[in-house]
Enzyme design. Structure first.
Site, short mmCIF file in Angstrom:
data_model
loop_
_atom_site.label_atom_id
_atom_site.label_comp_id
_atom_site.label_asym_id
_atom_site.label_seq_id
_atom_site.Cartn_x
_atom_site.Cartn_y
_atom_site.Cartn_z
N CYS A 1 -5.11 -18.24 21.11
CA CYS A 1 -5.12 -16.96 21.81
C CYS A 1 -3.99 -16.07 21.29
O CYS A 1 -2.91 -16.55 20.95
CB CYS A 1 -4.94 -17.16 23.31
SG CYS A 1 -6.21 -18.20 24.05
N THR B 1 2.54 -9.78 14.83
CA THR B 1 1.35 -10.24 14.12
C THR B 1 0.51 -9.03 13.74
O THR B 1 0.48 -8.02 14.46
CB THR B 1 0.55 -11.23 14.97
OG1 THR B 1 -0.40 -11.91 14.15
CG2 THR B 1 -0.19 -10.55 16.11
N THR C 1 0.81 -1.22 0.00
CA THR C 1 0.00 0.00 0.00
C THR C 1 0.84 1.27 0.00
O THR C 1 0.48 2.27 -0.62
CB THR C 1 -0.92 0.01 1.24
OG1 THR C 1 -1.78 -1.14 1.18
CG2 THR C 1 -1.79 1.26 1.28
N THR D 1 1.21 -5.01 4.26
CA THR D 1 0.99 -5.42 5.65
C THR D 1 0.42 -6.83 5.80
O THR D 1 0.62 -7.47 6.82
CB THR D 1 0.04 -4.43 6.36
OG1 THR D 1 -1.21 -4.37 5.65
CG2 THR D 1 0.65 -3.03 6.41
N ASP D 2 -0.30 -7.32 4.78
CA ASP D 2 -1.03 -8.58 4.95
C ASP D 2 -0.12 -9.76 5.28
O ASP D 2 -0.50 -10.64 6.06
CB ASP D 2 -1.87 -8.89 3.71
CG ASP D 2 -3.08 -7.99 3.59
OD1 ASP D 2 -3.41 -7.31 4.58
OD2 ASP D 2 -3.70 -7.95 2.51
N ASP E 1 1.68 -7.16 -4.77
CA ASP E 1 0.79 -7.08 -3.62
C ASP E 1 1.28 -8.13 -2.63
O ASP E 1 1.66 -9.23 -3.01
CB ASP E 1 -0.65 -7.38 -4.04
CG ASP E 1 -1.64 -7.19 -2.91
OD1 ASP E 1 -1.67 -8.05 -2.01
OD2 ASP E 1 -2.37 -6.19 -2.93
#
Length: 353
Positions: free
Chosen positions: A290, A177, A24, A100-101, A68
């Site tokens: 979690c 993450t 991006t 970022t993905d 991308d």
């Protein structure tokens, strides 16, 4: 190694290499569709006046064509490793602009593929293109370059490891993450403290930073084995579906996302299938669903049963790191027992033992 060679390793170049993969941060709007698409980043740099104030020399390497981050692959990880290893002696640090993905996957993989790393490799990007008025890209980029160039008086870098910098937070790459798809604070490391926090000043928390052996030479690794699957437990999971997954011929590794501190339903069919898969040499890594906390397979009987079935603990690993670590180790070792031993070792700060 002689003192002269040690000194040579610590001699500074006052240069940072900026590697633009896509994402991006360097995108613009397609005038026909209105969708974002990668642009020539060299053209965008000319529009950033802040670059003229940066004291460190900056050179740019651009992926052609930019990608991308959804299209990131282990082959492209190897390409990044090749770029860094070939140009390693010419720069004080490296900044990778990345979507970022999959940024946390790439950061995790690079931490294992760049053995004996003694220089900063900082991944960053943005939630808005750098050409937009409210972009977060300028601050992320400029601060990442400053961190990549930051050093002690003896010439050693302050943060000689693979990191993600985003929205004021410097995070260990293999602890990071993506936790927010919309906000500027896109990343965090739930099981490890920030390596630095950037406000008016950059405050480094050096007690949490890796301290490498500067006498060792960088060893780049290029091979990965992506025959891995991520398997999430949920109430009502069906044995036929699990059996179908486990019978894939090339499958070598499973990252199994269990409940809480590493628990799974005590279904005889599940434990039997996992035991059979483990006996066949499939590496099964137990990590928690979690965001924070660790797997403790001896804490409850359900976790203990998994251990008896040949499942090994992933401790407090993120899913991105567990996948990347497993792929890298399987690319390096054919013996599943060696892979299991190495998965239970803290190789570069990725798990807490």
């Amino acid at each position: 190694m002689s003192d002269n060679k040690i000194f040579t390793k610590l001699t500074r170049n006052n240069r940072v290499l900026l590697i633009y993969t896509g994402g991006t941060i360097g995108m613009g709007k397609n005038p026909e569709t209105g969708a974002l698409e990668p642009l020539d980043f060299n053209h965008l740099i000319a529009q950033i006046p802040e670059f003229s104030s940066i004291q460190t020399g900056i050179e740019v390497y651009q992926f052609t064509p930019p990608i991308d981050s959804s299209d990131m692959t282990p082959t492209l990880w190897a390409q990044l490793v090749k770029i860094i290893s070939e140009k390693y002696d010419n720069y004080d640090g490296f900044v990778i602009l990345h979507g970022t993905d999959t940024m946390a996957f790439t950061a995790s993989a690079l931490s294992f593929m760049l053995e004996n790393l003694t220089k900063p490799v900082i991944l960053t990007g943005s939630q808005l293109p750098i050409g937009q008025l409210r972009t977060d890209g300028k601050e992320n980029l400029v601060t990442s370059i400053e961190i990549a160039a930051a050093h002690h008086q003896d010439g050693t870098p302050i943060v000689p490891e693979v990191c993600i910098y985003f929205s004021g937070r410097l995070l260990r790459g293999n602890r990071s993450t993506k936790m927010n798809a919309d906000g500027f604070n896109a990343f965090d490391s739930f099981n490890y403290p920030h390596l630095a926090d950037a406000g008016i000043s950059i405050i480094y928390h050096e007690e949490y930073v890796l301290h490498p052996d500067y006498n060792k030479t960088l060893i780049p690794h290029y091979d990965t084995d992506p025959n891995v699957v991520v398997f999430t437990l949920f109430p009502g999971i069906q044995d036929k579906i699990v059996r179908h997954m486990l019978e894939v011929p090339q499958l070598r590794g499973i990252v199994m996302r269990t409940y809480g501190s590493g628990n799974a339903p005590q279904r005889p069919w599940l434990l039997k299938m996992l035991k059979e898969a483990s006996d066949k040499g499939i590496n099964i890594i137990n990590i928690s669903q979690c965001a924070a906390g660790t797997v403790e397979m001896a804490r409850y009987d359900t976790g203990y049963q998994l251990k008896n079935a040949g499942v090994i603990s992933g401790f407090d690993s993120t899913v991105e790191c567990a996948v990347a670590k497993l792929m890298c180790l399987q690319g390096k070792y054919q013996d599943p027992e060696v892979v299991r031993i190495m998965m239970n070792q803290n190789i570069c700060g990725e798990i807490t033992l």
